[in-house]
Design an enzyme around this catalytic site. Structure first.
Site, PDB file in Angstrom:
ATOM      1  CB  CYS A  87      42.514 -10.702 -40.498  1.00  0.00           C
ATOM      2  SG  CYS A  87      44.262 -10.632 -40.925  1.00  0.00           S
ATOM      3  CB  CYS A  90      43.898 -12.464 -37.430  1.00  0.00           C
ATOM      4  SG  CYS A  90      44.304 -10.727 -37.717  1.00  0.00           S
TER       5      CYS A  90
END
Length: 524
Positions: A87, A90
């Site tokens: 991600c 992230c």
């Protein structure tokens, strides 16, 4: 499955990036490039640069050690970040999270032992069920609770009476820390750099602070054995001393983890430390530590590397030596009367053979050698060790005052101070302190006995039945009695927690014929 991954990716980008891109002056160009530029601009604006703190402070955990880490941490609170390594949001959030984790995790933590910052990668298949238990529906997703609440726990939306909370405002390091400060009523700052024991003012006046030293005792035990292995100190002439000390740890170490690890070493001692260990190449593997280097004597699940009660105001003060003294005092008070002479000899021989500070070792050896009659009572040995510690402090007070090498926040003192035990001192004059030894022994028994292990008991009282059952004997010392003179290597009857292990151990002793003749310390 691929559609779900794409959907999650889009949600990540929207959640973390869209609010920022609306204020970006460069958003009129290609959308994807605009988003990337926005990420870079935001990082610059927040002064978060990936290489500012290259070290990972947050503890990566997974389903195999999730419960163990959160159950056994000394921290009061925990933050668990659920993320996915694929991600982009992230990855860009990680510097923010690490900037906060730097304050609380690791050997140089500014505020150690308060909050444990952890991460779980939900993109790893092994963690799928764990992430499902916490209803992770977007990345990153952060949770807050006392560590024990995470053990065998989970989170569901709209679930009532759940002490695990979602951190709903943590998009930047500033916001995350502000959220934490609101929960705790604290004033932590991202630029905090002070390295000092936060409990300085209460260490002397508050006897309850010793409870935090149980983690330092574990750290000191692990460090001791690391030093022994690194310096290849296990030789044919020192094996007996190490075995005696291990017997003492198995029976009376205040930490269950260390008792179990010591028992594992003791049971397999022949294989781990063969008689020809110092004359063969068996120490060459595992960085010279041999097979024994593969065993973590106090366990490897809990992230360690910082001192709690024993932390000094400077990097090179207190720490290991403080933790080791607390361990020795605890051992002296947990033994039975019939074990007092054995404990005295085991500790004296261990320090003489394995403590690497030459001057300290010599001074301790001289105090051991001055003892002319055997100890018959726990009280006598505990008071001797207390007196020996005060003699060491008395010598160091003079040396540190002359050389200016002491810890200014934790100066050496004669123990216990009046603030902790006013009844211990009968009088004080230029010739010295007149002690009430009955009161001193009562204080030592409570301080290094009950209070030292009280933090484990408190944790058990607040944990769930399922997790509490695994810890309910954490501080109960075994009833093993170590035979002091001319005995074969054995541990007598252990408690039920070590029942199976003790049986196996006794069966092994039938084929062993090690006899250690205890000799005068003046002949060491």
């Amino acid at each position: 499955m691929s559609q779900l991954l794409v959907l999650n990716l889009v949600l990540c980008l929207l959640l973390f990036l869209i609010p920022k891109t609306t204020s970006s002056s460069s958003s009129s160009s290609s959308p994807s490039r605009s988003l990337l530029r926005s990420i870079e601009d935001n990082n610059k604006n927040d002064n978060v640069v990936a290489d500012l703190h290259p070290h990972d402070y947050a503890v990566d955990i997974n389903v195999t050690n999730f419960d163990a880490v959160l159950r056994d941490t000394p921290a009061t609170f925990a933050v668990v970040e659920f993320f996915a390594h694929w991600c982009p949001a992230c990855r860009n959030y990680k510097p923010h999270y690490e900037r906060v984790a730097r304050l609380f995790n690791g050997p140089d933590a500014v505020h150690p032992g308060i909050i444990l910052m952890t991460r779980v990668d939900c993109a790893l298949k092994i963690n799928s069920k764990l992430c499902d238990k916490f209803s992770v529906d977007h990345y990153p997703m952060l949770f807050w609770a006392p560590p024990s609440k995470f053990v065998s726990g989970g989170w569901k939306p709209k679930q009532e009476k759940n002490e695990i909370r979602v951190i709903d405002d943590a998009r930047t390091a500033d916001r995350l820390l502000n959220w934490i400060n609101k929960q705790m009523g604290s004033s932590f700052g991202l630029d905090d750099e002070k390295f000092e024991n936060e409990h300085l003012s209460s260490n002397v006046s508050d006897p309850g602070q010793i409870a935090r030293a149980v983690y330092d005792v574990e750290e000191a035990t692990s460090t001791t054995f690391d030093i022994i292995l690194e310096h290849k100190m296990i030789k044919s002439e020192t094996r007996g001393s190490l075995i005696k000390f291990l017997q003492l740890l198995v029976a009376h170490h205040p930490s269950k983890r260390c008792r179990m690890g010591s028992a594992e070493v003791l049971v397999n001692f022949d294989e781990l430390c063969p008689l020809d260990m110092d004359s063969t190449s068996k120490q060459e593997n595992n960085d010279g530590k041999g097979a024994l280097g593969n065993i973590q004597i106090c366990g490897k699940e809990v992230p360690r590397g910082y001192w709690m009660f024993c932390r000094g105001s400077k990097n090179d003060t207190r720490g290991f030596s403080c933790g080791l003294w607390v361990l020795l005092h605890s051992l002296s008070l947990r033994i039975e009367d019939g074990e007092s002479q054995f404990a005295f000899q085991a500790i004296c021989e261990f320090v003489h053979n394995f403590f690497i500070c030459e001057e300290c070792r010599q001074h301790f050896y001289e105090m051991c050698s001055s003892v002319s009659s055997p100890f018959n009572k726990t009280r006598d040995f505990a008071l001797w060790l207390w007196s020996a510690h005060n003699k060491v402090n008395e010598r160091l007070i003079k040396e540190e005052a002359t050389l200016q090498t002491g810890d200014p926040k934790f100066p050496k003192m004669i123990w216990p101070p009046k603030q902790l035990c006013s009844s211990c001192r009968q009088s004080q004059s230029q010739s010295g302190i007149q002690w009430d030894q009955d009161e001193v022994f009562k204080f030592l028994t409570d301080y290094y006995g009950k209070k030292l292990v009280s933090i484990y008991k408190d944790k058990n009282n607040h944990e769930s039945d399922k997790s509490g059952a695994a810890l309910d004997d954490l501080v109960v010392s075994t009833n093993a009695f170590v035979v002091p003179l001319g005995a074969a290597l054995a541990i007598a009857v252990a408690s039920c927690a070590f029942g199976a292990l003790a049986c196996y151990w006794r069966s092994q002793q039938k084929s062993r014929k090690y006899f250690h003749q205890l000799h005068s310390y003046k002949e060491i």
